[in-house]
Design a protein around this motif. Sequence first.
Motif, PDB file in Angstrom:
ATOM      1  N   MET A   1      27.884  14.061 -35.549  1.00  0.00           N
ATOM      2  CA  MET A   1      26.993  14.119 -35.642  1.00  0.00           C
ATOM      3  C   MET A   1      26.568  12.930 -34.763  1.00  0.00           C
ATOM      4  O   MET A   1      26.004  11.683 -35.154  1.00  0.00           O
ATOM      5  CB  MET A   1      26.223  14.646 -36.253  1.00  0.00           C
ATOM      6  CG  MET A   1      25.552  16.138 -36.796  1.00  0.00           C
ATOM      7  SD  MET A   1      25.427  16.628 -38.178  1.00  0.00           S
ATOM      8  CE  MET A   1      24.243  16.654 -37.162  1.00  0.00           C
ATOM      9  N   VAL A   2      26.375  12.255 -33.179  1.00  0.00           N
ATOM     10  CA  VAL A   2      26.296  11.609 -32.844  1.00  0.00           C
ATOM     11  C   VAL A   2      24.824  11.182 -32.469  1.00  0.00           C
ATOM     12  O   VAL A   2      24.472  12.164 -31.857  1.00  0.00           O
ATOM     13  CB  VAL A   2      26.878  11.269 -31.730  1.00  0.00           C
ATOM     14  CG1 VAL A   2      27.219   9.901 -30.882  1.00  0.00           C
ATOM     15  CG2 VAL A   2      28.655  11.082 -32.506  1.00  0.00           C
ATOM     16  N   ILE A   3      23.912   9.887 -31.957  1.00  0.00           N
ATOM     17  CA  ILE A   3      22.986   9.920 -31.811  1.00  0.00           C
ATOM     18  C   ILE A   3      22.966   9.398 -30.594  1.00  0.00           C
ATOM     19  O   ILE A   3      22.823   8.285 -30.787  1.00  0.00           O
ATOM     20  CB  ILE A   3      21.875   9.033 -33.036  1.00  0.00           C
ATOM     21  CG1 ILE A   3      21.453  10.043 -34.141  1.00  0.00           C
ATOM     22  CG2 ILE A   3      19.833   9.530 -32.591  1.00  0.00           C
ATOM     23  CD1 ILE A   3      21.352  11.161 -34.450  1.00  0.00           C
ATOM     24  N   LYS A   4      22.214  10.028 -29.824  1.00  0.00           N
ATOM     25  CA  LYS A   4      21.514   9.734 -28.082  1.00  0.00           C
ATOM     26  C   LYS A   4      20.923   8.932 -28.271  1.00  0.00           C
ATOM     27  O   LYS A   4      19.512  10.175 -28.294  1.00  0.00           O
ATOM     28  CB  LYS A   4      22.813  11.035 -27.548  1.00  0.00           C
ATOM     29  CG  LYS A   4      23.790  11.519 -27.585  1.00  0.00           C
ATOM     30  CD  LYS A   4      23.969  12.577 -26.194  1.00  0.00           C
ATOM     31  CE  LYS A   4      25.674  12.969 -26.918  1.00  0.00           C
ATOM     32  NZ  LYS A   4      26.127  14.178 -25.776  1.00  0.00           N
ATOM     33  N   VAL A   5      20.455   7.843 -27.998  1.00  0.00           N
ATOM     34  CA  VAL A   5      19.118   7.121 -27.068  1.00  0.00           C
ATOM     35  C   VAL A   5      19.813   6.778 -25.878  1.00  0.00           C
ATOM     36  O   VAL A   5      20.117   5.478 -25.385  1.00  0.00           O
ATOM     37  CB  VAL A   5      18.619   6.182 -27.746  1.00  0.00           C
ATOM     38  CG1 VAL A   5      17.627   5.597 -27.685  1.00  0.00           C
ATOM     39  CG2 VAL A   5      19.102   6.353 -29.486  1.00  0.00           C
ATOM     40  N   LEU A  27      16.642   1.846 -35.554  1.00  0.00           N
ATOM     41  CA  LEU A  27      17.883   2.196 -35.770  1.00  0.00           C
ATOM     42  C   LEU A  27      18.799   1.602 -37.072  1.00  0.00           C
ATOM     43  O   LEU A  27      19.706   1.917 -37.462  1.00  0.00           O
ATOM     44  CB  LEU A  27      18.383   3.315 -34.933  1.00  0.00           C
ATOM     45  CG  LEU A  27      17.686   4.363 -34.413  1.00  0.00           C
ATOM     46  CD1 LEU A  27      18.538   5.011 -33.046  1.00  0.00           C
ATOM     47  CD2 LEU A  27      17.234   5.798 -35.419  1.00  0.00           C
ATOM     48  N   GLU A  28      19.071   0.081 -36.663  1.00  0.00           N
ATOM     49  CA  GLU A  28      19.904  -0.596 -36.477  1.00  0.00           C
ATOM     50  C   GLU A  28      19.655  -1.348 -38.112  1.00  0.00           C
ATOM     51  O   GLU A  28      20.865  -0.978 -39.267  1.00  0.00           O
ATOM     52  CB  GLU A  28      20.350  -1.946 -35.623  1.00  0.00           C
ATOM     53  CG  GLU A  28      20.842  -1.215 -34.114  1.00  0.00           C
ATOM     54  CD  GLU A  28      20.455  -2.607 -33.310  1.00  0.00           C
ATOM     55  OE1 GLU A  28      19.798  -3.528 -33.896  1.00  0.00           O
ATOM     56  OE2 GLU A  28      21.072  -2.754 -32.210  1.00  0.00           O
ATOM     57  N   ASP A  33      24.425   5.504 -37.090  1.00  0.00           N
ATOM     58  CA  ASP A  33      24.742   5.508 -35.802  1.00  0.00           C
ATOM     59  C   ASP A  33      24.281   5.329 -34.986  1.00  0.00           C
ATOM     60  O   ASP A  33      23.909   7.030 -35.074  1.00  0.00           O
ATOM     61  CB  ASP A  33      26.253   5.855 -35.896  1.00  0.00           C
ATOM     62  CG  ASP A  33      27.369   5.335 -37.157  1.00  0.00           C
ATOM     63  OD1 ASP A  33      27.028   4.205 -37.105  1.00  0.00           O
ATOM     64  OD2 ASP A  33      27.926   5.953 -38.071  1.00  0.00           O
ATOM     65  N   TYR A  34      24.317   5.103 -33.337  1.00  0.00           N
ATOM     66  CA  TYR A  34      23.623   6.016 -32.368  1.00  0.00           C
ATOM     67  C   TYR A  34      24.463   5.252 -30.666  1.00  0.00           C
ATOM     68  O   TYR A  34      25.396   4.410 -31.421  1.00  0.00           O
ATOM     69  CB  TYR A  34      22.101   5.486 -32.410  1.00  0.00           C
ATOM     70  CG  TYR A  34      21.659   4.376 -32.174  1.00  0.00           C
ATOM     71  CD1 TYR A  34      21.918   3.562 -30.308  1.00  0.00           C
ATOM     72  CD2 TYR A  34      22.024   3.624 -32.836  1.00  0.00           C
ATOM     73  CE1 TYR A  34      21.915   2.105 -30.626  1.00  0.00           C
ATOM     74  CE2 TYR A  34      21.604   1.950 -32.627  1.00  0.00           C
ATOM     75  CZ  TYR A  34      21.666   1.579 -32.192  1.00  0.00           C
ATOM     76  OH  TYR A  34      21.395  -0.014 -31.309  1.00  0.00           O
ATOM     77  N   THR A  35      24.645   5.840 -30.053  1.00  0.00           N
ATOM     78  CA  THR A  35      24.834   5.384 -28.891  1.00  0.00           C
ATOM     79  C   THR A  35      23.413   5.550 -27.194  1.00  0.00           C
ATOM     80  O   THR A  35      23.137   6.111 -27.882  1.00  0.00           O
ATOM     81  CB  THR A  35      26.099   6.368 -27.968  1.00  0.00           C
ATOM     82  OG1 THR A  35      27.169   6.545 -29.175  1.00  0.00           O
ATOM     83  CG2 THR A  35      26.456   6.714 -26.448  1.00  0.00           C
TER      84      THR A  35
END
Length: 235
Positions: A1-5, A27-28, A33-35
């Motif tokens: 599961m990847v968070i997309k911003v 988020l950091e 974990d995000y993209t």
Amino acid sequence: MVIKVFLATSSGSTAIKKKQQDVVGFLEALKVDYTQLDIACNEENRMWMRQNVPEEKKPSNGIPLPPQIFNEESYCGDYETFFDAKEDNSVYAFLGLAPPPGSKDALQASNEEHIVENCTHAEETNQEGTQDDLIEVPEVDRNGDAYADEDETEEGEGGEEEDVAEPEENNATEGGGDEEPEDRGHAEEDEEQEEDLQSEEEEEELRQLEEEEEADIEEEGEEEYLEETQEEEAE
């Protein structure tokens, strides 16, 4: 599961830049974990974002502005909904992620689960209580119904004794009934005599007062007459 911003790196709006920095920085800080996906330099990212934002979440012009947040293909929300989740300590729930142990989201989730468990337990106990109330009690245990016959027989015996004793009481009341009218007649005569005496005393007092007033008036007239004669003699 990847968070997309989805962001616009070359946006000229300072408000949009500030919102994007706020989301990325938070988020950091949570080590999520995000993209980052740029919609200013990549047309595919921009079209995908516009197509996958729900219609009810789009502005009136139909063009959603960055930042927009997704969890894989699922839409999470825009900056406003992210900000509300941050204020409520429910960012992980907003992102669709399981909160790590010890985080504010985990504590809040455990508290909510504990409250739900207590409520369900209370409902179960209430249901059990109502079921126990609905269980029929044997006739032997219902307020001593097994001994109802004995109580009825005792009440019947006591009732016969009361019936026997009643004529004596009635005779006693009938025998003394002739004396009551005589006593009442004497009492009424005494009250009338007292009233007559009081009225006579009042009349005597009024007569005495009238006589005293008449005497005072006569004395005042005599004094005035003497004074007038003395003045005439002096003249």
